[in-house]
Enzyme design. Structure first.
Site, PDB file in Angstrom:
ATOM      1  CE  LYS A  41      -9.326 -12.932  25.701  1.00  0.00           C
ATOM      2  NZ  LYS A  41     -10.410 -11.903  26.750  1.00  0.00           N
ATOM      3  NE  ARG A  99      -7.081  -8.963  36.440  1.00  0.00           N
ATOM      4  CZ  ARG A  99      -8.429  -8.223  36.178  1.00  0.00           C
ATOM      5  NH1 ARG A  99      -9.411  -8.629  37.471  1.00  0.00           N
ATOM      6  NH2 ARG A  99      -9.566  -7.731  35.476  1.00  0.00           N
TER       7      ARG A  99
HETATM    8  N1  BES Z   1      -7.129  -8.439  26.893  1.00  0.00           N
HETATM    9  C1  BES Z   1      -8.480  -8.337  27.742  1.00  0.00           C
HETATM   10  C2  BES Z   1      -9.492  -7.335  28.023  1.00  0.00           C
HETATM   11  C3  BES Z   1      -9.553  -6.940  26.405  1.00  0.00           C
HETATM   12  C4  BES Z   1     -11.063  -6.796  26.006  1.00  0.00           C
HETATM   13  C5  BES Z   1      -8.973  -5.903  25.513  1.00  0.00           C
HETATM   14  C6  BES Z   1     -11.556  -6.571  24.942  1.00  0.00           C
HETATM   15  C7  BES Z   1      -9.189  -5.068  24.494  1.00  0.00           C
HETATM   16  C8  BES Z   1     -11.121  -5.225  24.134  1.00  0.00           C
HETATM   17  C9  BES Z   1      -8.349  -9.372  29.196  1.00  0.00           C
HETATM   18  O1  BES Z   1      -6.787 -10.107  29.443  1.00  0.00           O
HETATM   19  C10 BES Z   1      -9.148  -9.876  29.312  1.00  0.00           C
HETATM   20  O2  BES Z   1      -9.426 -11.030  28.746  1.00  0.00           O
HETATM   21  N2  BES Z   1      -9.830  -9.387  30.094  1.00  0.00           N
HETATM   22  C11 BES Z   1     -10.808  -9.904  31.406  1.00  0.00           C
HETATM   23  C12 BES Z   1     -10.790 -10.095  32.388  1.00  0.00           C
HETATM   24  C13 BES Z   1     -11.918 -10.810  33.485  1.00  0.00           C
HETATM   25  C14 BES Z   1     -11.914 -12.430  33.387  1.00  0.00           C
HETATM   26  C15 BES Z   1     -11.999 -10.752  34.879  1.00  0.00           C
HETATM   27  C16 BES Z   1     -12.088  -9.101  30.317  1.00  0.00           C
HETATM   28  O3  BES Z   1     -12.362  -8.216  30.334  1.00  0.00           O
HETATM   29  O4  BES Z   1     -13.486  -9.975  30.010  1.00  0.00           O
HETATM   30 MN    MN Z   2      -7.474 -12.493  28.582  1.00  0.00          MN
END
Ligand code: BES
Ligand code: MN
Ligand code: ZN
Length: 507
Positions: free
Chosen positions: A273, A347
């Site tokens: 990230k 997931r």
């Molecule tokens: N933990 C994050 C989702 C999240 C984002 C929670 C912002 C709280 C605030 C999750 O693990 C994630 O990174 N999801 C990705 C999925 C994508 C790579 C398909 C996302 O939402 O960008």
């Molecule tokens: Mn994530």
């Protein structure tokens, strides 16, 4: 904080402040009217001056130096026609936060005269007062220890004392569970590793009479949890799979499983990230914290049913042993998954937890997770998404959840979304592109739920907030503890029935 009930007349209540409700457009009635007379019309003056309209969580402080209560705090409850009992939690929380900042330590709080469902009223007031007392600044040196509200006395008037007591007991358990979940969530990842989270679950769970079992990496491998372990591969912290059991109806074969995402820190892994706001990813175990705290509350409330709480806990880190984009892993049910993006890790850990719930014989499953950024884009911070495979189960949940004040918005789970999750080389891939990110994630989870009635709650936008409310500090909110506990109670035919209060107040 201590919340109790006393039959004292409001005019005689000894306290640092007496809290009274005001509805918009309304004149003073009941207790507020009597107190106003004792104060020579000082309260009516506040309203006629327009200083306060009575909107929800609006406040006005009036000093009353010759009275046993030293001050009156008027707290708005909004329009009488739109009143819902959960607003009493915000009424009490607002009073606790406002008066804590002003060094008041003991408060007396009046029930709105119209609240004839005493049990629901006492429950919401206790829950709201306790959660209003939560301070996320757990690492600040207590130099000059701030005075905060330490005791809250609900003035019962002629309300049913037994109903009030049982509401008080329930609301206290729920408020404490909400704050427990918030403390677990706000604690940063260096102090909230998977092992520490498991220890917290074991300690609090056992104290509440639950059986707690923690599976280590070797055991998870033996069970075939390759999807869960693929997320843990890059971390130096050992993963833990937390199991909390409550057997309130040993004769029954029904088993409700609560499953929570326990990512104690989400860097994104190799698909790392950006740095901006990455610190918020300590909150990525909020679903797991919600399940742990809900199980503790359920253990104390003792409804007649069986519940198991499951929390797969791990960090998601990059590293020499980390899972790489393109790697294929295998979940407990034998399905293979192509990991396109290591940041779609929630997931992956839930897949094995859902399989495990089925293996235990779960007859219904609710999972909750800070799963997708797409959910925050869709609903902002105003509501969590609710997705499922069983309409009647969903409607029952939404009904109960609504009465708690937590918001859930039902989203569709069309077959189209499952198509976006097909891999060229494995059974599934873990991302489905930009469109409908919350729902493609849900379609992925559905592949591990099988036919069991199931609800998935995406709490990415609601588990923590960077703004405060009059009744709630900024930071972790305790979502979804209120909804999970209330829903589980309703499955056992237990819990409060706040609709009676709503009906009484709108009449
Ligand atoms: N933990 C994050 C989702 C999240 C984002 C929670 C912002 C709280 C605030 C999750 O693990 C994630 O990174 N999801 C990705 C999925 C994508 C790579 C398909 C996302 O939402 O960008
Ligand atoms: Mn994530
Ligand atoms: Zn995550």
């Amino acid at each position: 904080m201590q919340v109790r009930i006393a039959p004292d007349a409001p005019a005689a209540a000894k306290a640092g402040a007496l809290v009274l409700p005001v509805f918009t457009g309304g004149s003073l009635t009941g207790t507020a009217k009597a107190i106003d007379e004792a104060l020579g019309g000082a309260l009516a003056d506040v309203l006629s001056s327009g200083e306060m309209k009575g909107k929800l969580a609006e406040v006005a402080l009036v000093h009353a130096k010759d009275q046993p209560f030293r001050r009156v705090l008027l707290v708005g409850l909004g329009e009488k026609e739109k009143f819902e009992p959960f607003m009493l939690a915000r009424y009490a929380g607002t009073a606790v936060r406002y008066l804590s900042r002003r060094g008041v330590s003991q408060i007396a709080i009046a029930l709105p005269q119209e609240a004839d469902n005493a049990e629901a009223a006492a429950s919401f007031i206790a829950e709201g007062a306790i959660s209003g007392g939560f301070d996320p600044a757990i690492y600040q040196t207590p130099e000059d220890k701030k005075t905060t509200v330490e005791s809250v006395t609900i003035l019962s008037g002629d309300a049913n004392a037994k109903a009030l007591q049982s509401g008080l007991a329930r609301g206290t358990i729920l408020g404490e569970a909400v704050n427990f979940a918030r403390r677990l969530a706000v604690t940063p990842a260096n102090d909230m590793t998977p092992a520490i989270l498991a220890d917290e679950a074991a300690k609090a769970g056992k104290a509440a009479g639950l059986e707690v079992e923690v599976l280590d990496e070797a055991k998870a491998r033996e069970l075939g949890m390759g999807s869960f372990l693929s997320v843990a591969a890059g971390s130096a912290q050992p993963p833990k799979f937390i199991i909390m059991r409550y057997n309130g109806d040993p004769g029954s074969k029904e088993l409700t499983a609560l499953v929570g995402k326990g990512i104690t820190f989400d860097t994104g892994g190799i698909s790392i990230k950006p740095a901006e706001r990455m610190e918020e990813m300590k909150y990525d175990m909020s679903g797991g914290a919600g399940v742990i705290a809900s199980m503790v509350a359920i253990g104390k409330l003792k409804p007649k049913l069986n519940v198991v709480g499951l929390v797969p806990a791990t960090e998601n880190m990059p590293g020499g042993k980390a899972t790489k984009p393109g790697d294929v892993v295998k979940a407990m049910n034998g399905k293979t998954i192509e990991v396109i993006n290591t940041d779609a890790e929630g997931r992956l850990i839930l897949a094995d937890a859902l399989c495990y719930a089925n293996k235990l014989g779960a007859t219904r499953i609710i999972d909750c997770a800070t799963l997708t950024g797409a959910c925050v884009i869709a609903l902002g911070h105003a509501a969590s998404a609710a997705v499922g495979n069983d309409e009647s189960y969903m409607h029952q949940f939404l009904n109960v959840a609504k009465s708690t004040g937590e918001r859930y918005w039902h989203m569709p789970l069309y077959d189209d979304y499952a198509n976006q999750m097909k891999s060229d080389i494995a059974d599934l891939k873990n991302t489905g592109g930009r469109p409908a990110g919350t729902l493609t994630a849900s379609a992925f989870l559905k592949a591990f739920v099988d036919k069991t009635p199931w609800i998935h709650l995406d709490i990415a936008g609601t588990a923590y907030l960077d703004n405060e409310f009059a009744w709630q500090a900024k930071g972790p909110t305790g979502t979804p503890v209120r909804a999970l506990v209330s829903y589980v109670e309703s499955l056992a035919g237990a819990g409060i029935r706040p609709n009676g209060v709503a009906a009484a107040l709108s009449s």
